[in-house]
Scaffold this active site. Structure first.
Site, PDB file in Angstrom:
ATOM      1  CD  GLU A 177      -2.794  -0.700   2.662  1.00  0.00           C
ATOM      2  OE1 GLU A 177      -2.628   0.353   3.318  1.00  0.00           O
ATOM      3  OE2 GLU A 177      -3.559  -1.602   3.025  1.00  0.00           O
ATOM      4  CD  GLU A 218     -11.983   1.767   0.899  1.00  0.00           C
ATOM      5  OE1 GLU A 218     -12.467   0.670   1.254  1.00  0.00           O
ATOM      6  OE2 GLU A 218     -10.774   2.047   1.025  1.00  0.00           O
ATOM      7  CE  LYS A 261     -10.526   2.140   5.020  1.00  0.00           C
ATOM      8  NZ  LYS A 261      -9.303   2.371   4.243  1.00  0.00           N
ATOM      9  CD  GLU A 266      -7.166   5.353   7.708  1.00  0.00           C
ATOM     10  OE1 GLU A 266      -7.454   4.496   6.865  1.00  0.00           O
ATOM     11  OE2 GLU A 266      -6.248   5.230   8.521  1.00  0.00           O
TER      12      GLU A 266
END
Length: 341
Positions: A263, A312, A315, A322
């Site tokens: 990542e 996202e 999340k 994030e």
């Protein structure tokens, strides 16, 4: 991603247009996180991977809709076994065999599995940490029993928090307390000739220490020799962080290990220096850079996965940043241009 915002203070290390004709883009995959309530279907997403010639994908769990969509795609897959499943898989070889049968063997004829990454950023204080290495061992045996041992490598993903010292890179070493977990991980990987998977974010190191780390150093745009570590010097934080891990491995019996950056990326909202332009600069420079290796391991291409395909929006993990790492909007349009070639 499941990363922690608090980065060790020792880390003071100082769209979408695709051209498929160069090796740089081929070395870089994309992570497919699915914590969103507005995302395209797996079939649409895998079609987008194919359209953009993204040849590698990281999946965090064996979603069968995604695996079905990958059939015949020729996309290489890093398949995750989630932390929540570690205890069950570690407790029984038959359960590990069943996991591999259901999620790998049933698809392997027309899905190109590259790795099974067992667990993600498991910490020594996690209740399931004791099950990580036994789960890796059981999955590896299951892969071998399925006749796939020469095709699929088993590993696990760690983050930079395992380091106790990282500056300068040549002084990189693991925290003493994490060795109860890192030592058996390293032994397993060395024995199996599998790479270590590493979640490496220059963004979090920069954001947590922006008074000492320059933005240009985090974005690959600093001048040569920004950080001196004789006989080497460093022009970017990515290389410095990765070589600190290489040094730590060398000090711990893992000098033979390769490191896959499982990542990395740059967010577009929610935190310090988060915007489309910085994300565009980081990811384009990353793609061009990883084909060249690091100062410690020059000329050795770095297999790398960009986080992530989409933002996202559901999340729950803090901080808010994030949620905003996507390369594409939910309508499958690029958020900014990334040149894989």
């Amino acid at each position: 991603m499941y990363i922690r915002f608090l980065v060790s203070l020792t880390l003071l290390l100082g769209l979408f247009f695709v051209n498929s004709n160069t090796a740089a883009g081929q070395q870089v995959g994309v992570c497919y996180g699915r914590f969103g309530d507005n995302l395209p279907s797996p079939a649409e997403t895998i079609e987008l991977f194919k359209q953009k010639n993204i040849r590698r994908i990281r999946l965090y769990s064996p979603d069968h809709d995604v695996l079905a969509a990958l059939r015949g795609s020729d996309i290489e897959v890093m398949l995750g076994l989630p932390n929540r499943d570690l205890e069950q898989v570690a407790s029984s070889q038959s359960k590990a065999d069943m996991w591999v049968q259901n999620n790998v063997s049933n698809y392997v004829d027309d899905v190109k599995f590259r790795y099974v990454s067992v667990g993600n950023e498991v910490k020594i204080f996690d209740s399931y940490s004791q099950f990580l290495v036994p789960a890796m061992e059981n999955i590896d045996r299951a892969v071998s029993r399925a006749g796939l041992g020469d095709r699929i490598k088993v590993s696990t993903a760690v983050d930079m928090a395992v380091l106790g010292e990282s500056y300068p890179p040549s002084k990189g070493s693991f925290k003493g307390e994490v060795m109860v977990l890192m030592e058996p991980i390293i032994r397993f990987l060395v024995n199996k000739k599998s790479p270590l998977h590493l979640n490496l974010y220059t963004y979090f190191s920069y954001a947590g220490n922006s008074d000492t780390i320059g933005l240009d150093y985090a974005l690959f745009t600093a001048s040569p020799g920004t950080v001196s570590d004789p006989p080497r010097s460093y022009q970017n934080l990515f290389d410095a962080m990765l070589d600190a891990v290489h040094s730590a491995l060398e000090r711990s019996g893992g000098e033979s290990l390769e490191v896959v950056v499982s990542e990395t990326g740059w967010p577009t909202e929610g935190g310090t220096s988060t915007n489309l332009e910085n994300a565009r600069i980081y990811n384009n420079n990353l793609i061009n850079h990883v084909k060249n290796g690091t100062p410690k391991r020059p000329g050795k291409e770095i297999e790398t996965y960009i986080f992530a395909m989409y933002d996202e929006n559901v999340k729950q993990t803090p901080p808010d940043v994030e949620k905003f790492w996507g390369l594409f909007h939910p309508n499958k349009q690029p958020k900014y241009e990334v040149n894989f070639g």
